[in-house]
Design an enzyme around this catalytic site. Structure first.
Site, mmCIF file in Angstrom:
data_model
loop_
_atom_site.group_PDB
_atom_site.id
_atom_site.type_symbol
_atom_site.label_atom_id
_atom_site.label_comp_id
_atom_site.label_asym_id
_atom_site.label_seq_id
_atom_site.Cartn_x
_atom_site.Cartn_y
_atom_site.Cartn_z
ATOM 1 N N ARG A 3 95.419 -3.712 55.174
ATOM 2 C CA ARG A 3 96.079 -4.481 56.251
ATOM 3 C C ARG A 3 95.050 -5.147 57.160
ATOM 4 O O ARG A 3 94.041 -4.567 57.524
ATOM 5 C CB ARG A 3 96.971 -3.554 57.087
ATOM 6 N N ARG B 82 92.455 -2.596 61.867
ATOM 7 C CA ARG B 82 92.688 -1.608 62.923
ATOM 8 C C ARG B 82 91.895 -0.332 62.646
ATOM 9 O O ARG B 82 91.783 0.092 61.490
ATOM 10 C CB ARG B 82 94.188 -1.277 62.992
ATOM 11 N N ARG C 211 98.063 10.143 59.953
ATOM 12 C CA ARG C 211 99.323 9.514 60.344
ATOM 13 C C ARG C 211 100.444 9.863 59.363
ATOM 14 O O ARG C 211 101.587 10.049 59.763
ATOM 15 C CB ARG C 211 99.140 7.993 60.415
HETATM 16 P P1 ADP Z 1 104.259 -1.075 59.235
HETATM 17 O O1 ADP Z 1 104.627 -1.978 60.381
HETATM 18 O O2 ADP Z 1 105.446 -0.341 58.678
HETATM 19 O O3 ADP Z 1 103.127 -0.147 59.531
HETATM 20 P P2 ADP Z 1 103.288 -3.541 57.948
HETATM 21 O O4 ADP Z 1 104.458 -4.453 57.992
HETATM 22 O O5 ADP Z 1 102.181 -3.782 58.904
HETATM 23 O O6 ADP Z 1 103.782 -1.991 58.034
HETATM 24 O O7 ADP Z 1 102.742 -3.546 56.447
HETATM 25 C C1 ADP Z 1 101.595 -2.789 56.085
HETATM 26 C C2 ADP Z 1 100.742 -3.607 55.135
HETATM 27 O O8 ADP Z 1 101.425 -3.732 53.887
HETATM 28 C C3 ADP Z 1 100.458 -5.028 55.625
HETATM 29 O O9 ADP Z 1 99.135 -5.384 55.259
HETATM 30 C C4 ADP Z 1 101.487 -5.894 54.891
HETATM 31 O O10 ADP Z 1 101.010 -7.207 54.670
HETATM 32 C C5 ADP Z 1 101.678 -5.120 53.572
HETATM 33 N N1 ADP Z 1 103.056 -5.149 53.079
HETATM 34 C C6 ADP Z 1 104.196 -4.980 53.799
HETATM 35 N N2 ADP Z 1 105.288 -5.089 53.028
HETATM 36 C C7 ADP Z 1 104.841 -5.342 51.768
HETATM 37 C C8 ADP Z 1 105.477 -5.580 50.501
HETATM 38 N N3 ADP Z 1 106.809 -5.556 50.370
HETATM 39 N N4 ADP Z 1 104.678 -5.796 49.436
HETATM 40 C C9 ADP Z 1 103.339 -5.806 49.544
HETATM 41 N N5 ADP Z 1 102.664 -5.605 50.700
HETATM 42 C C10 ADP Z 1 103.413 -5.366 51.796
HETATM 43 P P1 AMP Z 2 102.198 0.916 64.736
HETATM 44 O O1 AMP Z 2 101.669 -0.375 65.282
HETATM 45 O O2 AMP Z 2 103.698 1.014 64.800
HETATM 46 O O3 AMP Z 2 101.632 1.252 63.376
HETATM 47 O O4 AMP Z 2 101.675 2.060 65.739
HETATM 48 C C1 AMP Z 2 100.299 2.320 65.882
HETATM 49 C C2 AMP Z 2 100.082 3.641 66.582
HETATM 50 O O5 AMP Z 2 100.615 3.570 67.919
HETATM 51 C C3 AMP Z 2 100.758 4.866 65.968
HETATM 52 O O6 AMP Z 2 100.035 5.433 64.896
HETATM 53 C C4 AMP Z 2 100.815 5.802 67.171
HETATM 54 O O7 AMP Z 2 99.547 6.367 67.445
HETATM 55 C C5 AMP Z 2 101.123 4.830 68.310
HETATM 56 N N1 AMP Z 2 102.586 4.699 68.470
HETATM 57 C C6 AMP Z 2 103.346 3.599 68.217
HETATM 58 N N2 AMP Z 2 104.638 3.849 68.476
HETATM 59 C C7 AMP Z 2 104.708 5.136 68.882
HETATM 60 C C8 AMP Z 2 105.766 6.010 69.248
HETATM 61 N N3 AMP Z 2 107.045 5.598 69.241
HETATM 62 N N4 AMP Z 2 105.456 7.280 69.623
HETATM 63 C C9 AMP Z 2 104.186 7.703 69.639
HETATM 64 N N5 AMP Z 2 103.147 6.963 69.273
HETATM 65 C C10 AMP Z 2 103.392 5.683 68.889
#
Ligand code: ADP
Ligand code: AMP
Length: 216
Positions: free
Chosen positions: A127, A160, A171
């Protein structure tokens, strides 16, 4: 429409939310994004949150509930919103219920994106996120047109700290113990919609749209 999008880290919540908010005109409330922005602004709350985030731990429930409460009270969240990555614990789900009750509001549906562990690891480690607008890419599955540059705004892409392998493993463990129980919480309330996230971006989105048909 008042939606909640959940699923393990890397399931595609952010990617699908980016499309949903545009098509359904929803206010996007992503707690992860709010914490990262707050940190960039040099705020105390952001600094506190980032200490948990970089280790792959969940931010304290009280801190998290408070920023969501404040956000939900803003006028643009009064009618339609999409909560992305919140709640992540049963305590947060209960707090959200209380907040919505106070606002005489309720959720329309909870979309749970289901993805196996091996796929998650590959997605998270690849990502890349835009520093300026937060748009998400993937090195292999969704590369930007120009390497390292955001297609949307020209901002710089970065990895990140919490997407590095050690943090990702932590996580996933936390997801299993603390977040997964929420699935039953919403199932019991008749709100849960399971979506197969192990398909192309477009196929996942089509399934979500189908599931939302007729809901307001
Ligand atoms: P989340 O918000 O659930 O943590 P993201 O939407 O940021 O997940 O997706 C995580 C990674 O996987 C990103 O790099 C995104 O581009 C990729 N990704 C998300 N959905 C798909 C999919 N259906 N197929 C392939 N890659 C995906
Ligand atoms: P995300 O962008 O949703 O992947 O969140 C990144 C990180 O933010 C997570 O791994 C947690 O450390 C923190 N975080 C986001 N949302 C929450 C939540 N609802 N409760 C606790 N921690 C959170």
């Amino acid at each position: 429409m008042k939606l909640l999008v959940m699923g393990p880290p890397g399931a595609g919540k952010g990617s699908q939310s980016q499309k949903l908010i545009a098509d359904y005109e929803l206010t996007h409330i992503s707690t992860g994004e709010m914490f990262r922005r707050s940190y960039e602004r040099g705020e105390e709350i952001g600094k506190k949150a980032m200490a948990y985030i970089n280790e792959g731990n969940l931010v304290d429930d009280d801190i998290t509930n408070e920023i969501v409460r404040k956000r939900l009270l803003k006028p643009d969240a009064a009618r339609c919103f999409l909560l992305d990555g919140y709640p992540r614990t049963v305590t947060q789900a209960e707090a959200l219920d209380d907040m919505l009750k106070e606002m005489s509001s309720s959720l329309t549906a909870v979309i749970n994106i289901v993805v196996d562990k091996d796929i998650i690891l590959e997605r998270m480690v690849g990502r890349r996120v835009c520093k300026s607008c937060g748009h998400t890419y993937h090195k292999t599955f969704k590369p930007p047109k120009v390497e390292g540059v955001c297609d949307q705004c020209g901002g710089t892409l970065y990895q990140r700290v919490d997407d590095q392998l050690e943090s990702v493993r932590n996580r996933l463990k936390i997801y299993e113990t603390k977040t997964k129980p929420i699935i039953d919480y919403y199932k019991g309330r008749g709100l849960l919609i399971n979506i197969n996230g192990m398909q192309s971006f477009e196929a996942v989105y089509k399934d979500i749209q189908k599931a939302l048909r007729g809901l307001r």
